[in-house]
Design a protein around this motif. Structure first.
Motif, PDB file in Angstrom:
ATOM      1  N   LEU B 124       0.816  -1.204   0.000  1.00 30.42           N
ATOM      2  CA  LEU B 124       0.000   0.000   0.000  1.00 30.42           C
ATOM      3  C   LEU B 124       0.856   1.263   0.000  1.00 30.42           C
ATOM      4  O   LEU B 124       0.772   2.082  -0.906  1.00 30.42           O
ATOM      5  CB  LEU B 124      -0.940   0.008   1.217  1.00 30.42           C
ATOM      6  CG  LEU B 124      -1.869   1.212   1.357  1.00 30.42           C
ATOM      7  CD1 LEU B 124      -2.818   1.317   0.175  1.00 30.42           C
ATOM      8  CD2 LEU B 124      -2.662   1.136   2.657  1.00 30.42           C
ATOM      9  N   LEU B 161     -12.585  -0.880  -8.720  1.00 32.31           N
ATOM     10  CA  LEU B 161     -12.164  -1.285  -7.372  1.00 32.31           C
ATOM     11  C   LEU B 161     -13.122  -2.293  -6.762  1.00 32.31           C
ATOM     12  O   LEU B 161     -12.798  -2.947  -5.779  1.00 32.31           O
ATOM     13  CB  LEU B 161     -12.077  -0.069  -6.439  1.00 32.31           C
ATOM     14  CG  LEU B 161     -10.889   0.854  -6.636  1.00 32.31           C
ATOM     15  CD1 LEU B 161     -11.005   2.053  -5.714  1.00 32.31           C
ATOM     16  CD2 LEU B 161      -9.585   0.119  -6.350  1.00 32.31           C
ATOM     17  N   ALA B 185      -2.008  -2.063  -9.377  1.00 36.02           N
ATOM     18  CA  ALA B 185      -1.296  -2.489  -8.174  1.00 36.02           C
ATOM     19  C   ALA B 185      -0.726  -3.862  -8.495  1.00 36.02           C
ATOM     20  O   ALA B 185      -0.931  -4.370  -9.577  1.00 36.02           O
ATOM     21  CB  ALA B 185      -2.247  -2.548  -6.985  1.00 36.02           C
ATOM     22  N   ALA B 190      -5.768  -0.114  -8.750  1.00 35.26           N
ATOM     23  CA  ALA B 190      -5.740   0.895  -7.692  1.00 35.26           C
ATOM     24  C   ALA B 190      -6.192   2.204  -8.309  1.00 35.26           C
ATOM     25  O   ALA B 190      -6.086   2.396  -9.522  1.00 35.26           O
ATOM     26  CB  ALA B 190      -4.343   1.043  -7.106  1.00 35.26           C
ATOM     27  N   GLN B 192      -6.053   6.516  -8.103  1.00 35.39           N
ATOM     28  CA  GLN B 192      -5.331   7.664  -7.566  1.00 35.39           C
ATOM     29  C   GLN B 192      -6.140   8.918  -7.849  1.00 35.39           C
ATOM     30  O   GLN B 192      -6.479   9.205  -8.994  1.00 35.39           O
ATOM     31  CB  GLN B 192      -3.945   7.789  -8.215  1.00 35.39           C
ATOM     32  CG  GLN B 192      -3.111   8.916  -7.619  1.00 35.39           C
ATOM     33  CD  GLN B 192      -1.883   9.244  -8.459  1.00 35.39           C
ATOM     34  OE1 GLN B 192      -2.007   9.645  -9.608  1.00 35.39           O
ATOM     35  NE2 GLN B 192      -0.705   9.068  -7.888  1.00 35.39           N
ATOM     36  N   TYR B 206      -4.428   7.365  -2.746  1.00 41.57           N
ATOM     37  CA  TYR B 206      -4.259   6.084  -3.446  1.00 41.57           C
ATOM     38  C   TYR B 206      -5.172   5.091  -2.747  1.00 41.57           C
ATOM     39  O   TYR B 206      -5.146   4.960  -1.525  1.00 41.57           O
ATOM     40  CB  TYR B 206      -2.789   5.676  -3.335  1.00 41.57           C
ATOM     41  CG  TYR B 206      -2.389   4.391  -4.005  1.00 41.57           C
ATOM     42  CD1 TYR B 206      -2.366   3.194  -3.291  1.00 41.57           C
ATOM     43  CD2 TYR B 206      -1.956   4.383  -5.329  1.00 41.57           C
ATOM     44  CE1 TYR B 206      -1.944   2.017  -3.889  1.00 41.57           C
ATOM     45  CE2 TYR B 206      -1.528   3.209  -5.930  1.00 41.57           C
ATOM     46  CZ  TYR B 206      -1.523   2.021  -5.213  1.00 41.57           C
ATOM     47  OH  TYR B 206      -1.099   0.873  -5.811  1.00 41.57           O
ATOM     48  N   ARG B 208      -6.826   1.062  -2.880  1.00 48.30           N
ATOM     49  CA  ARG B 208      -6.853  -0.259  -3.506  1.00 48.30           C
ATOM     50  C   ARG B 208      -7.627  -1.231  -2.635  1.00 48.30           C
ATOM     51  O   ARG B 208      -7.825  -1.010  -1.449  1.00 48.30           O
ATOM     52  CB  ARG B 208      -5.453  -0.771  -3.770  1.00 48.30           C
ATOM     53  CG  ARG B 208      -4.626  -0.955  -2.538  1.00 48.30           C
ATOM     54  CD  ARG B 208      -3.446  -1.833  -2.826  1.00 48.30           C
ATOM     55  NE  ARG B 208      -3.870  -3.172  -3.220  1.00 48.30           N
ATOM     56  CZ  ARG B 208      -3.057  -4.156  -3.549  1.00 48.30           C
ATOM     57  NH1 ARG B 208      -1.764  -3.949  -3.545  1.00 48.30           N
ATOM     58  NH2 ARG B 208      -3.503  -5.337  -3.883  1.00 48.30           N
ATOM     59  N   TYR B 239      -6.228   2.741   1.997  1.00 48.96           N
ATOM     60  CA  TYR B 239      -6.057   4.132   1.577  1.00 48.96           C
ATOM     61  C   TYR B 239      -4.679   4.629   1.965  1.00 48.96           C
ATOM     62  O   TYR B 239      -4.179   4.314   3.034  1.00 48.96           O
ATOM     63  CB  TYR B 239      -7.074   5.034   2.283  1.00 48.96           C
ATOM     64  CG  TYR B 239      -8.521   4.698   2.053  1.00 48.96           C
ATOM     65  CD1 TYR B 239      -9.181   3.781   2.873  1.00 48.96           C
ATOM     66  CD2 TYR B 239      -9.246   5.309   1.029  1.00 48.96           C
ATOM     67  CE1 TYR B 239     -10.518   3.470   2.671  1.00 48.96           C
ATOM     68  CE2 TYR B 239     -10.593   5.012   0.837  1.00 48.96           C
ATOM     69  CZ  TYR B 239     -11.220   4.094   1.654  1.00 48.96           C
ATOM     70  OH  TYR B 239     -12.537   3.792   1.451  1.00 48.96           O
TER      71      TYR B 239
END
Lengths: 167, 263
Positions: B124, B161, B185, B190, B192, B206, B208, B239
């Protein structure tokens, strides 16, 4: 022969390669430790006709690239000659020259440093180096050329002579 | 005789040419003094490198089995790597670390907190920070979809997601949404989102998927080389908010994001 016995004689070579990449004895030995662990875990992947040495160097390269490449941005202390690695210590001038070589090596980009170490220190062929690093052979040659040209300029240029750049 | 290529000159230096060709190159060099000088320097370099990097023969403990491996926290270079802030597009599959790092030593229990911390770092925080460094300097196209199409942007990212994603409102903290993009990712998508303040400072959020949806973590922070990050897992999403701000300033935005997005 069990694999750890086959690996044992290669350990000094792996340690030397790690030192040429990291220029820090502790970090280098840690990297080799992790590489050997991976090798032991993955030994089932090794074919009977595989080149063990090339395989180990590939594992170490991948480990290095995937996990600690950032370290090369700030070259660490490049000296490990405080380690008593031989009975006959070199004379001070020679030692200073070795440190100069190490310093210049630590300052060229790691991708070039890897190629130079694999070719010069380990004697791999250019194709073997291409396989270990998973790049085309042309890339190996251009990195080798740039590494040699940079070090030639830094270490062997004659201050009395104008430097002629050969493209 | 055909001319000698650069490849062959290197091969000559490294003793990789067949004997016939080697002799030919040697002769050619005798007629090309500049090249001969270069080759001589390369040969000297080879010798000096071999002298400067002797084979270490100091003691070295060969690991016997994977179970003797010490926990990652004691491995100096891995700690340095965790601090270094570089991404891993490696073999890590899924959210949790693979068995390699989970072995214990001397019968000690697994340090789950440590493993989770390392996992968060690698899957992450580091990718979020690299993505921040890659995209925030862009002048012409820092984002792929601009905030003018915010609804489309969030719809798209939410779909990828697998969970609804809101864009936090940071106007109170002085930041406005520029837009966003989709990123890979190491094992899935992911998102942004990028924000900017009046001084041109940029934040990125960010996001994911966390593969273990029940996991929730406390608010954590990480900074290095002038880039601060706050990160947490909540409701199945990880996050990470990053910015070239000092921690206190970033914390205000991070807290706002956390409260707005937590359920």
């Amino acid at each position: 022969m069990p694999i750890d016995q086959q690996i044992e004689p290669l350990i000094p070579h792996l340690r030397r390669y790690a030192r040429s990449l990291l220029h820090n004895g502790v970090h280098a030995d840690d990297l080799v430790q992790d590489c050997l662990l991976r090798a032991l875990e993955k030994q089932h992947q090794l074919q009977p006709d595989s080149n063990l040495r090339a395989w180990l160097f590939t594992l170490m390269h991948n480990l290095y690239v995937n996990q600690i490449r950032q370290l090369t941005r700030q070259p660490d202390t490049y000296c490990w000659s405080d380690e008593s690695s031989s009975d006959n210590d070199p004379e001070p001038e020679l030692l200073a020259r070795h440190q100069q070589l190490q310093q210049q090596m630590s300052q060229i980009p790691f991708a070039q440093r890897e190629v130079l170490a694999l070719v010069v220190l380990e004697g791999f062929s250019y194709q073997q180096v291409a396989n270990i690093l998973a790049v085309p052979i042309g890339t190996v040659m251009s990195r080798l050329n740039r590494a040699r040209e940079t070090l030639r300029e830094k270490l062997y240029s004659d201050p009395g002579q104008p430097l002629r750049r050969v493209k | 005789m055909t001319s000698v290529s650069e490849h062959e000159l290197h091969a000559y230096v490294d003793g990789l040419l067949d004997p016939v060709r080697q002799q030919q190159v040697k002769f050619w060099l005798s007629e090309h003094p500049d090249q001969a000088q270069k080759v001589a320097a390369y040969q000297r370099l080879n010798q000096e490198l071999l002298q400067s990097y002797p084979l270490p023969n100091s003691s070295f403990q060969m690991p016997r089995t994977p179970h003797q491996h010490v926990l990652a926290s004691r491995s100096v270079w891995l700690q340095a790597a965790a601090i270094a802030g570089f991404t891993l597009f490696g073999a890590m599959s899924g959210w949790f670390l693979n068995q390699h790092w989970m072995s214990s030593t001397d019968g000690m229990p697994h340090d789950i907190a440590l493993e989770q911390a390392m996992d968060l770092q690698q899957n992450l925080v580091l990718p979020a920070r690299v993505s921040h460094r890659v995209y925030t300097p862009e002048v012409l196209h820092p984002v792929e979809v601009k905030q003018e199409q915010q609804q489309h942007l969030l719809g798209w990212l939410s779909k990828r997601l697998g969970q609804p994603l809101k864009a936090p409102d940071l106007t109170v903290q002085g930041f406005s949404l520029l837009g966003g993009r989709l990123l890979p990712a190491n094992n899935g998508p992911a998102a942004q989102l990028m924000y900017e303040n009046a001084q041109g400072k940029r934040l990125t959020l960010y996001v994911r998927e966390a593969s273990e949806p029940q996991v929730e973590t406390a608010f954590q922070r990480f900074n290095s080389e002038g880039l601060s990050s706050f990160y947490w897992i909540d409701n199945g999403l990880g996050y990470a908010l990053s910015g070239d701000l000092d921690e206190q300033q970033l914390m205000q935005s991070a807290t706002a994001v956390y409260h707005q997005l937590s359920f």
